[in-house]
Motif scaffolding. Structure first.
Motif, PDB file in Angstrom:
ATOM      1  N   GLU A  79       0.986  -0.853  -0.633  1.00  0.00           N
ATOM      2  CA  GLU A  79       0.265   0.095   0.203  1.00  0.00           C
ATOM      3  C   GLU A  79       0.606   1.171  -0.117  1.00  0.00           C
ATOM      4  N   ARG A 116       0.001   4.108  -3.115  1.00  0.00           N
ATOM      5  CA  ARG A 116      -0.276   5.464  -2.721  1.00  0.00           C
ATOM      6  C   ARG A 116       0.338   6.381  -3.274  1.00  0.00           C
ATOM      7  N   GLN A 119      -8.607   0.608  -7.568  1.00  0.00           N
ATOM      8  CA  GLN A 119      -8.349   0.252  -6.492  1.00  0.00           C
ATOM      9  C   GLN A 119      -9.136  -0.573  -5.575  1.00  0.00           C
ATOM     10  N   ARG A 174       0.082   9.322  -7.151  1.00  0.00           N
ATOM     11  CA  ARG A 174      -0.132  10.892  -6.869  1.00  0.00           C
ATOM     12  C   ARG A 174       0.320  11.270  -8.738  1.00  0.00           C
TER      13      ARG A 174
END
Length: 268
Positions: A191, A195, A209, A199
């Motif tokens: 994760e 993450r 997701q 971006r």
């Protein structure tokens, strides 16, 4: 056309920009580690896997495991050791290791003289897919293809838990590239890495997701008899702020490695 192809800089200039940024970020990370860590050539830090040295002329590949990157940035490469989990407690107890970072069950016993510290960093399994996917829950992976990396944490899990068809690639870069060009329906990685990857604007089309269905955090183990300076340096090397910086650079490096290797348009 690939989203990366729309970048307003040439490949050569882009490569130069990323390399410069990568070096600056890595240097910035290393200089924040206490001076004692700079002198820690004799430390023995264990992780589950240590990537082999790349073959001459091989394409660069960034590790999928952030603890490997933290270990490489903190200590000399010779001090980073691959240690199987069933050997960790014994090696720490016998002073064959000073510390170890990885995934360790909270219910698993540790031998006397070994301390456990849970780190504030998620390595929970997360899935990403194209935004037009019909996969909306983990159970939907049954019979679908999932790209995984051999140096990741989840090989075998998706098949066992969800009857997914696993496609294992040598690295996170190769697995994520396979997702972009349509060789699989989803990709699963830590994760914390994904993450950061999402971006970037060029990954917006792959931002569907599945949030982690189970929570996994990194754990640091260490000998109880380490000096206060050594403990402080080890703790800072995997502090949340340091791991955040490493994850940002890890995602940037992997995204650029994918960009360099993507020779066909994104699957539509």
């Amino acid at each position: 056309m690939s989203d990366f192809a729309l970048l307003p800089v040439s490949l050569t200039r882009a490569a130069a920009l990323i390399r410069t940024t990568a070096v600056a970020a890595l240097v910035g990370f290393i200089v924040t580690v206490p001076a004692v860590a700079q002198e820690a050539g004799g430390w023995r830090v264990g992780v589950a896997e240590v990537p082999p040295a790349p073959e001459p002329g091989a394409k660069p590949r960034t590790s999928a495991r952030i603890e490997v990157l933290a270990g490489q940035a903190t200590a000399h490469a010779a001090t980073l050791q691959a240690v199987a989990q069933d050997q960790v407690g014994r090696k720490l107890q016998q002073s064959d290791l000073d510390g170890w970072v990885g995934v360790w069950s909270a219910t698993e016993d540790l031998p006397a003289g070994v301390q456990r510290r849970v780190l504030d960093w998620s390595v929970s399994p997360m899935a990403i897919m194209r935004t037009d996917t019909d996969i909306h829950q983990w159970a939907d992976l049954a019979g679908r293809t999932v790209c995984l990396s051999a140096d990741g944490r989840y090989v075998g899990e998706l098949a066992a838990r969800h009857a997914a068809i696993e496609q294992v690639y040598p690295s996170a870069t190769d697995a994520l590239l396979a997702l972009r060009v349509g060789r699989c329906d989803a990709a699963v990685q830590d994760e914390g890495l994904l993450r950061q990857l999402l971006r970037f604007p060029e990954w917006r089309k792959f931002s569907a997701q599945l949030a982690p269905e189970r929570q996994v955090t990194l754990v640091q183990l260490q000998r109880a008899d380490l000096s206060a300076d050594a403990v402080a340096a080890l703790h800072q090397s995997v502090a949340p702020a340091q791991l955040q910086k490493l994850a940002q650079q890890q995602a940037k490096s992997i995204a650029f490695e994918v960009y360099l290797d993507q020779t066909v348009p994104d699957c539509h």
